[in-house]
Design a protein around this motif. Structure first.
Motif, short mmCIF file in Angstrom:
data_model
loop_
_atom_site.label_atom_id
_atom_site.label_comp_id
_atom_site.label_asym_id
_atom_site.label_seq_id
_atom_site.Cartn_x
_atom_site.Cartn_y
_atom_site.Cartn_z
N ILE A 153 -42.66 -89.74 39.85
CA ILE A 153 -43.17 -88.82 40.86
C ILE A 153 -42.76 -89.29 42.25
O ILE A 153 -42.26 -88.51 43.07
CB ILE A 153 -44.69 -88.67 40.76
CG1 ILE A 153 -45.07 -87.85 39.53
CG2 ILE A 153 -45.26 -88.01 42.02
CD1 ILE A 153 -46.55 -87.65 39.33
N ASP A 154 -42.96 -90.57 42.54
CA ASP A 154 -42.57 -91.11 43.85
C ASP A 154 -41.08 -90.94 44.08
O ASP A 154 -40.64 -90.62 45.20
CB ASP A 154 -42.94 -92.59 43.94
CG ASP A 154 -44.42 -92.82 44.20
OD1 ASP A 154 -45.13 -91.84 44.47
OD2 ASP A 154 -44.85 -93.98 44.12
N GLU A 157 -40.38 -87.22 44.84
CA GLU A 157 -40.92 -86.84 46.15
C GLU A 157 -40.08 -87.43 47.28
O GLU A 157 -39.90 -86.79 48.32
CB GLU A 157 -42.37 -87.30 46.26
CG GLU A 157 -43.34 -86.47 45.43
CD GLU A 157 -44.78 -86.91 45.58
OE1 GLU A 157 -45.69 -86.06 45.47
OE2 GLU A 157 -45.02 -88.12 45.81
N ILE A 163 -44.14 -82.17 44.33
CA ILE A 163 -44.79 -82.31 43.02
C ILE A 163 -46.27 -81.93 43.16
O ILE A 163 -46.98 -82.46 44.01
CB ILE A 163 -44.69 -83.75 42.48
CG1 ILE A 163 -43.24 -84.25 42.51
CG2 ILE A 163 -45.26 -83.82 41.07
CD1 ILE A 163 -42.29 -83.46 41.65
N THR A 310 -49.60 -88.28 42.25
CA THR A 310 -48.91 -87.97 43.48
C THR A 310 -49.82 -88.28 44.66
O THR A 310 -50.91 -87.72 44.77
CB THR A 310 -48.45 -86.49 43.53
OG1 THR A 310 -47.98 -86.18 44.85
CG2 THR A 310 -49.58 -85.54 43.16
#
Length: 357
Positions: A153-154, A157, A163, A310
């Motif tokens: 996710i990081d 992003e 996200i 997130t």
């Protein structure tokens, strides 16, 4: 504005007009008139509507409206429309808050980088072998190497992909969806799925962004994106290094260990070892049968792979607060907390987890 938001909030809550009317203590016809813009509720009924629908009263009058385009769901064919309405309502609410937050930053500040694809992608993809190469190219362009990606996710992003995690209970009928707001890609995952399933959904949707418009007529886009997801999360060179070029048998424990190293399900790894030619097709089919007999297709052994979270939205809220772009009331509203709870969290008076209980 109010009528449209009321309808969306009602659908997002999974309530009929009659059910909402019962919660608020008015007639179903009154709710109908609210949603058709014929009348407005009293202040008292507005508060009751907000409480029944689980939103703040500010929600009904939020001026910003986003346009989520090109929406594609990863769902089962029998997923009911009522469930999709709930998910869509939650997603739109979060997307609006995201867009409002970014608009509060001055033009001179770019809190989220624009998404762009790396150079060197082929104009046309005609084989799965090319998809393997594209996955390696993406990893190289993003300086990921061949090692496991600890926080997918990081990673996404940081590359300009929004996200969103939805808490709507989908009972395994929904994996995620993708779309765009302006030029920003948006990917939605379910918070009720284990981490390995979330990660595969994220990588699958990245595959759509990378492969869109490039696939030859002979390649099915969903299959191609599944292949990309596996190759991106577990690159062929890494898999060969762990398991060898050719195997006559593979221990389930090896799959289990790779799952918790790379964040990919045992079943997805089994698919990958076949794609990479490490085991024969007949042996792969026997392992599929073993998975079915042991019930591992629906519930893999051991603890579930941990979910990712997130944190970017909340970080950017605090950044905007620290820079003086917004005040505490707006920060609390964006996060969806009461002002008193937000004030305590800001001063580190309570833990992040405790503040949402």
């Amino acid at each position: 504005m109010f009528s449209e938001r009321l309808m969306r909030a009602r659908k997002a809550a999974g309530l009929s007009m009659s059910a909402l009317a019962t919660e608020v203590g008015v007639s179903a016809n009154a709710i109908k008139k609210y949603e058709h813009g014929e009348t407005m509720p009293t202040s008292a009924n507005l508060l009751k509507l907000a409480k029944a629908l689980g939103v703040r009263t500010e929600y009904f009058f939020r001026p910003l409206k986003v346009d989520l385009q090109g929406v594609e769901y990863r769902k089962r064919a029998n997923t009911p429309q009522k469930l999709l309405d709930q998910i869509n309502g939650d997603v739109m609410d979060q997307a609006e808050r995201w867009t409002e937050l970014l608009d509060l930053y001055p033009d001179s500040v770019e809190p989220v980088p624009p998404f762009c694809l790396p150079d060197g992608l082929p104009d046309q993809v005609t084989s799965f072998e090319q998809i393997e190469d594209i996955a390696i190219l993406m990893r190289s362009a993003w300086a990921l190497g061949l090692n496991p990606i600890p926080e997918l996710i990081d990673t996404l992003e940081s590359k300009g992909i929004m996200i969103i995690s939805t808490d709507i209970e989908a009972k395994k009928k929904f994996d995620g969806l993708a779309g765009t707001i302006d030029s920003t890609p948006v990917v939605v995952i379910s918070s009720h799925h284990p981490g390995d399933r979330q990660r595969f959904t994220l990588a699958h949707e990245l595959g759509h962004l990378v492969l869109s418009g490039r696939l030859s007529e002979g390649l099915d886009e969903e299959k191609a994106c599944n292949h990309f997801a596996g190759a991106f999360l577990l690159p062929k060179p890494a898999l060969l290094q762990h398991l060898g070029d050719r195997r006559g048998a593979i221990e389930p424990r090896e799959l289990f260990m790779l799952k918790h190293e790379f964040g990919v399900s045992m079943m997805a790894i089994l698919v990958r070892v076949g794609q990479c030619g490490i085991i024969s097709e007949s042996l792969q089919k026997r392992y599929y049968m073993t998975f079915s007999k042991r019930g591992w297709r629906t519930q893999e052994p051991g603890q579930a792979y941990p979910q990712e979270e997130t944190n970017l939205f909340k970080q950017l809220v605090y950044r905007a607060l620290g820079e003086g772009y917004i005040g505490e009331p707006k920060a609390a509203e964006l996060i969806g907390m009461s002002l008193s709870s937000f004030h305590k969290e800001r001063k580190l008076g309570v833990s992040d987890a405790a503040s949402h209980q």
